[in-house]
Design a protein around this motif. Structure first.
Motif, PDB file in Angstrom:
ATOM      1  N   ILE A   1       0.849  -1.196   0.000  1.00  0.00           N
ATOM      2  CA  ILE A   1       0.000   0.000   0.000  1.00  0.00           C
ATOM      3  C   ILE A   1       0.884   1.245   0.000  1.00  0.00           C
ATOM      4  O   ILE A   1       1.739   1.413   0.867  1.00  0.00           O
TER       5      ILE A   1
ATOM      6  N   PRO B   1       0.331   5.089  -0.030  1.00  0.00           N
ATOM      7  CA  PRO B   1      -0.514   6.293   0.032  1.00  0.00           C
ATOM      8  C   PRO B   1       0.060   7.477  -0.728  1.00  0.00           C
ATOM      9  O   PRO B   1      -0.692   8.288  -1.289  1.00  0.00           O
TER      10      PRO B   1
ATOM     11  N   GLN C   1      -1.212   7.640  -4.369  1.00  0.00           N
ATOM     12  CA  GLN C   1      -2.643   7.387  -4.574  1.00  0.00           C
ATOM     13  C   GLN C   1      -3.495   8.644  -4.722  1.00  0.00           C
ATOM     14  O   GLN C   1      -4.707   8.599  -4.585  1.00  0.00           O
TER      15      GLN C   1
ATOM     16  N   ASN D   1      -2.069   0.486  -6.854  1.00  0.00           N
ATOM     17  CA  ASN D   1      -2.534   1.753  -6.293  1.00  0.00           C
ATOM     18  C   ASN D   1      -3.994   2.041  -6.620  1.00  0.00           C
ATOM     19  O   ASN D   1      -4.774   2.428  -5.741  1.00  0.00           O
TER      20      ASN D   1
ATOM     21  N   HIS E   1      -6.391  -0.064  -4.666  1.00  0.00           N
ATOM     22  CA  HIS E   1      -6.509   0.389  -3.286  1.00  0.00           C
ATOM     23  C   HIS E   1      -7.397   1.632  -3.186  1.00  0.00           C
ATOM     24  O   HIS E   1      -8.182   1.770  -2.239  1.00  0.00           O
ATOM     25  N   VAL E   2      -7.299   2.537  -4.161  1.00  0.00           N
ATOM     26  CA  VAL E   2      -8.121   3.747  -4.148  1.00  0.00           C
ATOM     27  C   VAL E   2      -9.596   3.394  -4.310  1.00  0.00           C
ATOM     28  O   VAL E   2     -10.456   3.896  -3.572  1.00  0.00           O
ATOM     29  N   GLN E   3      -9.916   2.532  -5.279  1.00  0.00           N
ATOM     30  CA  GLN E   3     -11.322   2.214  -5.491  1.00  0.00           C
ATOM     31  C   GLN E   3     -11.907   1.464  -4.293  1.00  0.00           C
ATOM     32  O   GLN E   3     -13.080   1.649  -3.939  1.00  0.00           O
ATOM     33  N   ALA E   4     -11.079   0.643  -3.626  1.00  0.00           N
ATOM     34  CA  ALA E   4     -11.549  -0.048  -2.432  1.00  0.00           C
ATOM     35  C   ALA E   4     -11.773   0.933  -1.285  1.00  0.00           C
ATOM     36  O   ALA E   4     -12.791   0.854  -0.570  1.00  0.00           O
ATOM     37  N   ARG E   5     -10.854   1.868  -1.113  1.00  0.00           N
ATOM     38  CA  ARG E   5     -10.974   2.835  -0.027  1.00  0.00           C
ATOM     39  C   ARG E   5     -12.200   3.724  -0.196  1.00  0.00           C
ATOM     40  O   ARG E   5     -12.889   4.068   0.776  1.00  0.00           O
ATOM     41  N   LEU E   6     -12.503   4.086  -1.442  1.00  0.00           N
ATOM     42  CA  LEU E   6     -13.639   4.960  -1.713  1.00  0.00           C
ATOM     43  C   LEU E   6     -14.950   4.200  -1.844  1.00  0.00           C
ATOM     44  O   LEU E   6     -16.015   4.813  -1.962  1.00  0.00           O
TER      45      LEU E   6
END
Length: 277
Positions: free
Chosen positions: A137, A139, A142, A173, A176-181
């Motif tokens: 990960i 950040p 991202q 990356n 991870h962004v689409q999962a976080r949002l």
């Protein structure tokens, strides 16, 4: 006689029969079905599409109404010329340049086509996730810039701040962004890019209007970045974007483009007419 498809999927390939079979298999399950596949093979020895695993998928696709045109294209004159050759065989309003080592979720073509029709921009891309980096990960790589309105023309060059956007497409990356949002297919969003590798749908006429890959003769056969340069030229005239969630996954095989000393967007002008005037 086959009627003209809405999308031509253009696949350059070289020495990757198993990967090509996976890529074609993911095309065979797409919810969007109005497409034709054109393969340009530059393999050593026998063509990749003559191998049993590729033949099996091609037969299934053709039996279910998906036309596949498999072509040998030798000698090798570099990737820009290979892409120019593929583009010369495109007759559809839209063309998807798809690498031969990409696994697609089944609605990727449907979502890409809907976006490019709605936005009337030059291209939309699905960046490739490298899932071996799922636990890596980053950040600091991202940052994402969403398009909140219509996609607009935008000039991006290797020395511009926007060039740093390419870090979003490294490793996993974007995943991870689409999962976080919490983004899903139903909440697809568009974002600003520097470029996208591996899976990019163009408005065919707009790509040709900006010269396509005709700059191949200005490059030595050993080069990279030809896909980037074409995107930058289209983006400056007509705009381009990425879509998230992407739905595209990289098979993470070793690159077949091993010589990278000549990077097309760093040796040729982004705006050929203006920059050479």
């Amino acid at each position: 006689m086959m009627t003209r498809a809405t999308v031509d999927v253009l696949i350059p390939t070289c020495n990757r029969a198993c990967a090509l079979a996976v890529t074609l298999a993911s095309l065979s399950t797409q919810t969007f079905t109005d497409f034709r596949v054109v393969i340009s093979d530059q393999s050593d020895g026998a063509a990749a599409f003559d191998k049993e695993e590729v033949q099996a998928v091609m037969r299934q696709m053709q039996a279910t109404g998906r036309e596949v045109l498999a072509l040998r294209h030798l000698p090798r004159r570099g990737m820009a010329e290979q892409r120019a050759f593929l583009l010369s065989h495109a007759s559809a309003p839209y063309c998807l340049f798809l690498d031969d080592d990409v696994l697609l979720e089944n609605d990727v073509l449907e979502r890409m086509h809907a976006i490019i029709v709605e936005q009337q921009c030059g291209f939309v891309g699905s960046a490739l996730h490298g899932m071996s980096f799922l636990d890596d990960i980053r950040p600091h790589q991202q940052h994402i810039e969403f398009w909140d309105g219509k996609v607009q023309p935008e000039r991006v060059t290797p020395d511009s701040p926007a060039w740093a956007r390419h870090h979003l497409h490294s490793a996993a990356n974007l995943f991870h962004v689409q999962a976080r949002l919490g983004l899903t297919r139903a909440t697809t969003r568009l974002y600003r890019v520097a470029w996208i590798g591996g899976c990019v749908m163009f408005d065919t006429a707009k790509l040709r209007e900006t010269g396509g890959f005709d700059f191949w003769s200005e490059l030595p056969s050993a080069h990279c970045g030809e896909d980037v340069l074409a995107q930058l030229r289209v983006m400056e005239r007509f705009g381009g974007c990425g879509m998230i969630p992407s739905g595209a996954y990289h098979l993470e095989l070793p690159t077949t483009v091993t010589t990278r000393d000549i990077d097309a967007p760093k040796v040729l002008p982004i705006s050929p007419t203006a920059d050479t005037a």
